[in-house]
Design a protein around this motif. Sequence first.
Motif, PDB file in Angstrom:
ATOM      1  N   PRO A 160       0.802  -1.227   0.000  1.00  0.00           N
ATOM      2  CA  PRO A 160       0.000   0.000   0.000  1.00  0.00           C
ATOM      3  C   PRO A 160       0.833   1.275   0.000  1.00  0.00           C
ATOM      4  CG  PRO A 160       0.167  -0.839   2.218  1.00  0.00           C
ATOM      5  CD  PRO A 160       0.882  -1.846   1.329  1.00  0.00           C
ATOM      6  N   ALA A 166      -7.942   0.747   3.228  1.00  0.00           N
ATOM      7  CA  ALA A 166      -7.975  -0.678   3.532  1.00  0.00           C
ATOM      8  C   ALA A 166      -8.945  -1.411   2.616  1.00  0.00           C
ATOM      9  CB  ALA A 166      -8.364  -0.893   4.993  1.00  0.00           C
ATOM     10  N   THR A 167     -10.035  -0.740   2.244  1.00  0.00           N
ATOM     11  CA  THR A 167     -11.013  -1.359   1.357  1.00  0.00           C
ATOM     12  C   THR A 167     -10.439  -1.620  -0.033  1.00  0.00           C
ATOM     13  OG1 THR A 167     -11.865   0.858   0.839  1.00  0.00           O
ATOM     14  CG2 THR A 167     -13.026  -0.400   2.541  1.00  0.00           C
ATOM     15  N   MET A 169      -7.220  -2.334  -0.607  1.00  0.00           N
ATOM     16  CA  MET A 169      -6.375  -3.528  -0.435  1.00  0.00           C
ATOM     17  C   MET A 169      -7.235  -4.785  -0.444  1.00  0.00           C
ATOM     18  SD  MET A 169      -3.162  -2.592  -0.209  1.00  0.00           S
ATOM     19  CE  MET A 169      -2.301  -3.925   0.645  1.00  0.00           C
ATOM     20  N   ASP A 170      -8.372  -4.726   0.228  1.00  0.00           N
ATOM     21  CA  ASP A 170      -9.277  -5.887   0.277  1.00  0.00           C
ATOM     22  C   ASP A 170      -9.816  -6.215  -1.119  1.00  0.00           C
ATOM     23  OD1 ASP A 170      -8.915  -6.040   3.002  1.00  0.00           O
ATOM     24  OD2 ASP A 170     -10.767  -4.980   3.490  1.00  0.00           O
ATOM     25  N   CYS A 185      -0.459  -9.436   1.620  1.00  0.00           N
ATOM     26  CA  CYS A 185      -0.605  -8.003   1.896  1.00  0.00           C
ATOM     27  C   CYS A 185       0.474  -7.515   2.857  1.00  0.00           C
ATOM     28  CB  CYS A 185      -1.981  -7.710   2.491  1.00  0.00           C
ATOM     29  SG  CYS A 185      -3.363  -7.983   1.372  1.00  0.00           S
ATOM     30  N   LYS A 187       1.722  -4.581   5.309  1.00  0.00           N
ATOM     31  CA  LYS A 187       1.002  -3.595   6.098  1.00  0.00           C
ATOM     32  C   LYS A 187       1.469  -2.172   5.817  1.00  0.00           C
ATOM     33  CE  LYS A 187       0.186  -6.926   9.810  1.00  0.00           C
ATOM     34  NZ  LYS A 187       0.409  -7.252  11.251  1.00  0.00           N
TER      35      LYS A 187
END
Length: 282
Positions: A160, A166-167, A169-170, A185, A187
């Motif tokens: 990232p 975060a959404t 990445m999801d 993933c 962090k």
Amino acid sequence: MSSSNGKIITIIGSGLIGRSWAMVFASGGFQVKIYDNQPGLAAKAITDIRKQFGELEEAHMLRGELKATEQFALLSSHDDLAQALEGAFFVQECVFEELEAKRSVFQAVESHVGEDVILSSSTSCLLPSNVFSRVQNRSHCLISHPVNPPYYVKLVELVPHPETLATVMDTVHALMTQVGQAPVCLKKEIDGFALNRVQYAIIAESWRLVQHETPPRLLQIPESKNYELVMMSNGKEGVISVQDIDLVMSEGLGMRYAFIGPMETMHLNAPEGLLYDYSSIT
């Protein structure tokens, strides 16, 4: 057909990585637009992919549930960037590994897409904070670093930007899983990401054993953000030959790690499990 529902993915760059990504996404039933700023190269990539699809199907190695002809029908080539980006929800950049080139690509791409479009780079070493420095909406930006060749090696590192939602990445994790990749993933961003850091550690120790305590150094290339691994010999005899250290990996650790990773290996070797035997040590 698939659950992609006609969603469009745009590939920027028609080289080896761009072609591989196009094949991966087509295998999942996505419409894939391939763009290259050199006229004719995207069309040439399409021709090459068609041949590969046929060979893979004949060898029973074609990925996905669709036939080769069905996957090929999902591909299109474009010399016009705006046309290539029209309708796309996800953009995967695959140009050569040069920071300014990637910055320019994403600056141009952003001017043609909406704020909800996800911008992803295939870079293997450049940090997202550098790659996306000229992008205004960095919340939808990330690195999706494949292992070459992506069609056969499924790991994808998702790295990232400090502002990535975060959404997002999801969403990308789900996308990569849907097309059969194995996403991991991170962090936060870090030089070398995860795979290359582990790889460099193995290379460094292997070189120490071969050259007797003279580790390789990761040096920045002058006037560039890129790095290269520099091997230096001290002239002393090592403790193992080049051929034998390669066997340590190919016939030993490599065989083991093809099935389980280092943490799972430690866990299985610990009588009470990794958490009890290792994590409790102070």
